[in-house]
Every structure is written in structure tokens, then in C-alpha cells.
Design a protein around this motif. Structure first.
Motif, PDB file in Angstrom:
ATOM      1  N   ALA A  83       0.966   6.878  -6.567  1.00 35.44           N
ATOM      2  CA  ALA A  83      -0.247   7.612  -6.930  1.00 35.44           C
ATOM      3  C   ALA A  83      -0.066   9.125  -6.834  1.00 35.44           C
ATOM      4  O   ALA A  83      -0.881   9.891  -7.367  1.00 35.44           O
ATOM      5  CB  ALA A  83      -1.407   7.161  -6.044  1.00 35.44           C
ATOM      6  N   LYS A  84       0.999   9.565  -6.157  1.00 33.43           N
ATOM      7  CA  LYS A  84       1.259  11.013  -6.069  1.00 33.43           C
ATOM      8  C   LYS A  84       1.745  11.563  -7.401  1.00 33.43           C
ATOM      9  O   LYS A  84       1.900  12.780  -7.541  1.00 33.43           O
ATOM     10  CB  LYS A  84       2.320  11.294  -4.999  1.00 33.43           C
ATOM     11  N   ASP A 143       0.826  -1.208   0.000  1.00 36.72           N
ATOM     12  CA  ASP A 143       0.000   0.000   0.000  1.00 36.72           C
ATOM     13  C   ASP A 143       0.860   1.258   0.000  1.00 36.72           C
ATOM     14  O   ASP A 143       0.506   2.266  -0.605  1.00 36.72           O
ATOM     15  CB  ASP A 143      -0.925  -0.001   1.228  1.00 36.72           C
ATOM     16  N   GLU A 144       2.024   1.185   0.683  1.00 34.76           N
ATOM     17  CA  GLU A 144       2.916   2.349   0.735  1.00 34.76           C
ATOM     18  C   GLU A 144       3.416   2.700  -0.665  1.00 34.76           C
ATOM     19  O   GLU A 144       3.393   3.860  -1.065  1.00 34.76           O
ATOM     20  CB  GLU A 144       4.132   2.075   1.643  1.00 34.76           C
ATOM     21  N   ALA A 150       0.585   4.079  -2.780  1.00 27.97           N
ATOM     22  CA  ALA A 150       0.227   5.453  -2.390  1.00 27.97           C
ATOM     23  C   ALA A 150       1.292   6.433  -2.875  1.00 27.97           C
ATOM     24  O   ALA A 150       0.984   7.537  -3.340  1.00 27.97           O
ATOM     25  CB  ALA A 150       0.059   5.538  -0.874  1.00 27.97           C
ATOM     26  N   GLU A 151       2.555   6.025  -2.777  1.00 30.71           N
ATOM     27  CA  GLU A 151       3.645   6.893  -3.220  1.00 30.71           C
ATOM     28  C   GLU A 151       3.551   7.106  -4.744  1.00 30.71           C
ATOM     29  O   GLU A 151       3.648   8.231  -5.235  1.00 30.71           O
ATOM     30  CB  GLU A 151       4.986   6.244  -2.831  1.00 30.71           C
TER      31      GLU A 151
END
Lengths: 123, 348
Positions: free
Chosen positions: B159-160, B152-153, B156-157
Motif C-alpha cells: 500500500a506504500k 497484513d505486512e 501494508a508494504e
């Protein structure tokens, strides 16, 4: 040089047996007979063979890279030398237009000619 | 050795014998040619009309040239000498603007339009997220025992770096730039359909260009009706049983049609399967549907919409279809039920 002169009896038996087996594979239709569908094999876009779905049998395709099995009116790739084996995973096909693809070996098996429910098949 | 040869001869004989009985079937079917290397998938060109082999050969060669051009433009894994393609653009992310072929520029402009039209569900700047899933799928395919999903990390990274405004198009100079070095473009959800439509453009004005059907990696582009005037019947797979009877048979004429399904490209981790349609909101494979089929005139739109609809609710999708009025759709929900727009025509 002349060691193997004269075909041995055992060889004749083997040839005869194999011929009989391949003819059997061709002509022994199943009792309930499907309607003339064919599994059409193409390698590199070129057709290399056609196998009637109403027979039973197994054949090595493309010099042995993929093994095609036909039984119960359906075709499937039972084994392949490609790393992903997606062609094996694609399972059985039997309706017109259905295709099994082996991208690494550039090989497809497509069902042709059977009276199907559609002209085209979506993925 | 000798025996092996004899065995091959017997097999060859059986193949030859079996092909005798099959010529009729072959003549009744459409002319076709198949390609394996465009867009990492299989493409087939069919001609249902009475074209001569020569005429078919000429048209199919032209189509092949068009597909090849867009294959090169859209390839994110390889660069080609003398061409600025998406791989070049990705590698140059954060750098200077690059001049591109006007045809690639047109396509990229359309991609930005698609983002707006689909409320961001069809976002070609999802490359950073999609590549994480792609790598896991590749690894799982080669080494199923090592199969894993992205953390997930990392998702999420990644997705920035997916904002559509990171793709900068300069209309006056026909240049393209990705402003964020960690962002990348991936047009897998729209490229094949767009290329199919360009091939259709060619066929529309080509001599003997009638009665063709293009299947570009599952994107059907149907030119006109069948030679006898009736519509084509296209089967939509039953996602619960992809090898079994069709879930629906659509009646199609002079349209494009594409299905996105969870059974197409997926990998399995701990008994759970993960398919290839990633929801830009959750960053995970969308679990809303088993398959979504879109029928639209334009093959590029159909391709993009099938992905976009996959990532929105049935209600949102239905509303979008009503608003636009230029496409029909068939959704199959995880309970196996079919939902469709009013204008979708089923074959009799």
C-alpha cells in the motif's frame, strides 16, 4: 475382416434402447409443463445445440468437456474438465438471459425463449 | 468403438430434433455475437432491431476491433509487439517516460480525474495491492487446500506504493511514467466500461447502429430504447440467492448499467469468502454491501462508480449521487435491504 459381419442382436437392442432413450428425453414433458424455455449451448461463439428445459436429461457437450444436466426446468453444468470448475459452481439457470460460462472451454449455456421477468440480466 | 459412435449418433439425432422446435424462439430473440477473450471475460453484442445479418456482421466486426484495441491497451499480464500497453508501463516503472497512443493517454488522464471525483476510492494505482489478492485468488482456484489471504505486512508494504501521483502524464509529449518501481497500474475497475463506451461511440454514428445492447463482461451499454419504443427491463440479482428471482428489475433506456457484487469473483479461506472489490482504506474486500448497481450515461463512469460506491458508506454514496446528479444507484446491504437514489426507475 468379416468377423463382425451381420449386426448382432445385442447391438440392435442397444441402438433401439438408446434411440428410445434420446427420444424419451426429448418428448416426455413434465406434467406441470414450463413455457418452452431452451438451454442454448455455444462453443467459440457458435451455437452447437439447444435443449428444451421442459425435458429431463444429461448430455456431454463439446466432445465431453462439459456435462449439461437439465431437470426440474433448470439447466446446470454438472461436471467439466476445466481446472477452475467455475461453470459447475455457477449453479442452476432457468430465466431468460441467464448464462453459465466456461471460459477455459469457451463454452456458454444461455437460457432463451422462456417468458422471463426481464430482457437483460446484470451480473 | 462402434457402440460409442452409435451413442454419439443418437445424441446428435436428439440435438437435431430438438433444434427443429426452437427456431421460432431463435428468430424472436435479438441477433447476437459473443466473444470470450476480451478483458478475461465474456462479452456479447446484441442487436434488437431489424438489421440484416450482413449489417449486423459489419457493425459487430467494428465493435470487436475496438474491444480488441482496448483489451491490448489494458492488459497488465501480456505485452504485444508494436504497442506500449499497461504491461509495458508497469514493467518500466521507475524508468524513463514512455510514449503511448493518444487514446491510451486520454484514458489515463480520465483515470486521474476519477481518483479526484471519487475521493480516492477509485484508484488505478492500486496494482501492487490488487496483485496480492489476485495471486491468492488464482492459487485458491487451482489448489483450494492451499487457499490463503495476503498477510497484513505484505498488504501494508504494497500500500506504500499506491499514490495516484506516482502515475506521471506528460501532456505535451504524450508520455507516461510510473515513478516508483514497486508501483503498478490496474484498470480492472474501469477498463471494460470505458471500452464499452468507445464501442457505443462507434454505434452512435454507424449505419444501422440503433437498437444495440453491449454486454462487456457485465457492463451493459444500452443504445436507445427497444424497437417498440419501450425501455429495456434489466434484472439485478438477489445477492442472497443469485440463482433465484431478481432483487429488482430496472427500467433502462439509452444508458449504461453495471453491478458489482460480492458473489462475482471470490475465493474461500477457512469458510470465509473474499471477493474482488478491495477497499483502498482497509486493503481488504469491502464488506459494506452485497452489491452496488450504478446507472449512468457513460459506461466508463458507471463501471468506476460501482467500485467507488462499494468502498464508501451509503451516506457518502448518496451524497455523491446528489452532488453529481449524473448517475443513479441501487445498494443492497448485508441485511438484504435495498437502498436507492430517487431517480432510479423500476420496471412495472
Amino acid at each position: 475382416m468379416m468377423k463382425g459381419s451381420g449386426t448382432r442382436f445385442a447391438d440392435i437392442l442397444l441402438i433401439g434402447g438408446l434411440l428410445a432413450a434420446s427420444l424419451l428425453w426429448l418428448f416426455v414433458s413434465r406434467a406441470d409443463g414450463t413455457e418452452g424455455g431452451m438451454a442454448v449451448v455455444a462453443v467459440n461463439g457458435q451455437e452447437t445445440g439447444r435443449y428444451p428445459l421442459d425435458t429431463e436429461g444429461e448430455v456431454a457437450l463439446n466432445g465431453g468437456t462439459n456435462i449439461l444436466v437439465i431437470e426440474d426446468g433448470k439447466a446446470r453444468v454438472s461436471d467439466a474438465d476445466c481446472p477452475d470448475k467455475l461453470c459447475v459452481r455457477q449453479g442452476e439457470i432457468y430465466r431468460t438471459g441467464q448464462t453459465v460460462t466456461c471460459l477455459p472451454n469457451r463454452l456458454t449455456v444461455t437460457i432463451e425463449g422462456k417468458k422471463g421477468e426481464a430482457d437483460l440480466y446484470l451480473p | 468403438m462402434q457402440k460409442k459412435l452409435l451413442l454419439s449418433l443418437c445424441l446428435a439425432a436428439s440435438v437435431l430434433l430438438s433444434s427443429c422446435g426452437a427456431e421460432e424462439t431463435s428468430r424472436n430473440g435479438p441477433l447476437s455475437r459473443r466473444y470470450y477473450h476480451y478483458f478475461d471475460t465474456v462479452s456479447t453484442v446484441y442487436c434488437y432491431g431489424s438489421a440484416s445479418d450482413e449489417e449486423f456482421g459489419k457493425n459487430v466486426d467494428e465493435i470487436s476491433t475496438i474491444l480488441e484495441k482496448y483489451h491490448i491497451f489494458f492488459d497488465i499480464y501480456h505485452e504485444y509487439s508494436g504497442v506500449t500497453n499497461l504491461c509495458t508501463i508497469n514493467k518500466n516503472a521507475g524508468g524513463e517516460p514512455l510514449a503511448v497512443d493518444p487514446e491510451l493517454f486520454d484514458f489515463l488522464r480520465l483515470c486521474i480525474g476519477l481518483y479526484d471525483e471519487t475521493d480516492g476510492k477509485m484508484n488505478v494505482m492500486m496494482g501492487s495491492v490488487l496483485s496480492l489478492w489476485h495471486d491468492c485468488r488464482q492459487e485458491a482456484s487451482g489448489h483450494p487446500e492451499n487457499a490463503s489471504i495476503p498477510s497484513d505486512e505484505r498488504l501494508a508494504e504494497a500500500a506504500k506504493h499506491t499514490d495516484i501521483t506516482l502515475l506521471e502524464l506528460d501532456e505535451s509529449n504524450l508520455t507516461v511514467r510510473i515513478s516508483d518501481p514497486l508501483a503498478s497500474i490496474d484498470v480492472g475497475a474501469v477498463g471494460k466500461g470505458y471500452a464499452a463506451e468507445r464501442a457505443a461511440d462507434y454505434l452512435r454514428t454507424a449505419e444501422g447502429g440503433e437498437n444495440y445492447v453491449l454486454d462487456i463482461g457485465g457492463n451493459l451499454r444500452i443504445m436507445g430504447a427497444k424497437p417498440d419504443g419501450s425501455p429495456y427491463r434489466a434484472a439485478v440479482k438477489d445477492p442472497m440467492n443469485p440463482d433465484g428471482a431478481a432483487a429488482a428489475v430496472l427500467s433502462l433506456e439509452d444508458v449504461s448499467c453495471v453491478t458489482s457484487g460480492v458473489y462475482e469473483r471470490y475465493f474461500t479461506v477457512d469458510g470465509r469468502s473474499y471477493h474482488h472489490i478491495i477497499d483502498p482504506d482497509t486493503l481488504y474486500p469491502s464488506e459494506r454491501f452485497l452489491s452496488v448497481t450504478v446507472v449512468a450515461r457513460d459506461s466508463g463512469s458507471a463501471d468506476a462508480l460501482s467500485t467507488a460506491l462499494f468502498c464508501m458508506s451509503l451516506e457518502e454514496g448518496m451524497a455523491l449521487a446528489g452532488e453529481r446528479g449524473d448517475f443513479q444507484a441501487l445498494w443492497i446491504t448485508p441485511d438484504g435491504r435495498l437502498h436507492m437514489t430517487d431517480g432510479l426507475v423500476m420496471a412495472q
